[in-house]
Scaffold this active site. Sequence first.
Site, mmCIF file in Angstrom:
data_model
loop_
_atom_site.group_PDB
_atom_site.id
_atom_site.type_symbol
_atom_site.label_atom_id
_atom_site.label_comp_id
_atom_site.label_asym_id
_atom_site.label_seq_id
_atom_site.Cartn_x
_atom_site.Cartn_y
_atom_site.Cartn_z
ATOM 1 N N THR A 82 -4.678 0.628 -2.963
ATOM 2 C CA THR A 82 -5.120 1.808 -3.325
ATOM 3 C C THR A 82 -5.150 1.869 -4.816
ATOM 4 O O THR A 82 -4.129 1.817 -5.500
ATOM 5 C CB THR A 82 -4.508 3.011 -2.750
ATOM 6 O OG1 THR A 82 -4.253 3.025 -1.238
ATOM 7 C CG2 THR A 82 -5.046 4.318 -2.994
ATOM 8 N N ASP A 87 2.396 3.003 8.015
ATOM 9 C CA ASP A 87 1.058 2.072 7.678
ATOM 10 C C ASP A 87 1.264 0.617 7.206
ATOM 11 O O ASP A 87 1.471 0.763 5.976
ATOM 12 C CB ASP A 87 0.103 2.802 7.041
ATOM 13 C CG ASP A 87 -1.223 2.236 6.953
ATOM 14 O OD1 ASP A 87 -1.348 0.955 7.299
ATOM 15 O OD2 ASP A 87 -2.115 3.082 6.835
ATOM 16 N N ASP A 102 0.760 -1.336 -0.011
ATOM 17 C CA ASP A 102 -0.023 -0.023 -0.059
ATOM 18 C C ASP A 102 0.929 1.085 0.059
ATOM 19 O O ASP A 102 0.747 2.299 0.727
ATOM 20 C CB ASP A 102 -1.080 -0.080 1.315
ATOM 21 C CG ASP A 102 -2.139 1.009 1.048
ATOM 22 O OD1 ASP A 102 -2.264 1.462 -0.202
ATOM 23 O OD2 ASP A 102 -2.814 1.351 2.043
ATOM 24 N N ASN A 151 1.015 7.406 3.128
ATOM 25 C CA ASN A 151 1.243 6.440 3.870
ATOM 26 C C ASN A 151 3.038 6.711 3.907
ATOM 27 O O ASN A 151 3.657 5.842 4.440
ATOM 28 C CB ASN A 151 1.333 4.885 3.628
ATOM 29 C CG ASN A 151 -0.241 4.388 3.707
ATOM 30 O OD1 ASN A 151 -0.860 5.216 4.424
ATOM 31 N ND2 ASN A 151 -0.503 3.437 3.041
ATOM 32 N N LYS A 200 1.973 4.827 -0.996
ATOM 33 C CA LYS A 200 1.305 5.889 -1.636
ATOM 34 C C LYS A 200 1.791 6.974 -0.906
ATOM 35 O O LYS A 200 2.061 6.912 0.524
ATOM 36 C CB LYS A 200 -0.217 5.767 -1.602
ATOM 37 C CG LYS A 200 -0.822 5.492 -0.171
ATOM 38 C CD LYS A 200 -2.398 5.209 -0.385
ATOM 39 C CE LYS A 200 -2.879 4.895 1.060
ATOM 40 N NZ LYS A 200 -4.470 4.831 1.012
#
Length: 301
Positions: free
Chosen positions: A203, A185, A167, A172, A169
């Site tokens: 995401t 995260d 994840d 995070n 991005k």
Amino acid sequence: MNYNFGAGIGRNNRNNINNNEHKNNNPAASPTATTRRIETFYDMREVLGDGTSGQVRRAIHRQSGKERAVKVINLRRHVDTSMMEMMEREVSILQSIDHPYIVKLVEVFVEHGVAMYLVMELVKGGDLFDSIVEKQRYTEVEARRAMRRLLSAIHYLHEDSNIVHRDLKPENILCSSPTHVKLADFGLAKIVKSDGLKTFCGTPAYFAPEVLQRRGTVAGQGRYGKPADMWSLGVILYILLTGKPPFDTNMDEFQGFEVDFESDLDVWSTMSAAKELVAQMLRKDPKRRLTVRQACDHSWI
């Protein structure tokens, strides 16, 4: 070769992450550990952010005065087995890793039926998404500095720990300054096995094509692994340099993963090495995509 880019992390402290604020009270190792009330040790302050699993609050350790960020995971609502397994996996992974560009887990508190509290290192300055919005786009020098740190963190996860974040991005990635970044995260992170990963998660704007293939069915096509993280890093690097996503696509158009280098010719014309790196990180075929080691060795980095 050392891929810590000057961070200075030694093998002897890789697993030394339980830097407890109070040495006589060992942190809970998982949601099944003995209950300790966090209020006994920390003064809980204002909310720093909200997420799907709960809030992040600032806290001050009563004995030392150190500031921390506390991720509060709500257990009052129904928590099924898969959710509990995900929380335990996040704690387990965070307790097993130690890197200067990854936010550290200090300790864990569990109040059964109420909440689980992950006491984390506090990184002041917001996240990378906010920094991009404020700056509109990074200079090439700034983007390189931030990406060197992110690649160092991912190199550690992929090569030393066999972990895929899943994840990656800007939201995070926390920033103490625009280029001093730390990865956060780990709710979707997982140790990758020989047969790869199959869960459709992450995401959408940062999905690798092979992750998108997993959509809609447990028995979806193929597996994925570490190259999915490299795709997400390529998207992030493109956004850092241009201030916008690299393609206009949605989850129903697999063929939409065509990187747009044409609309910002004035930007890319002066950054041929950066353009090459982005293109190689965003290859649709994961077998042809750059590995983290190859990206670290790229001339632009």
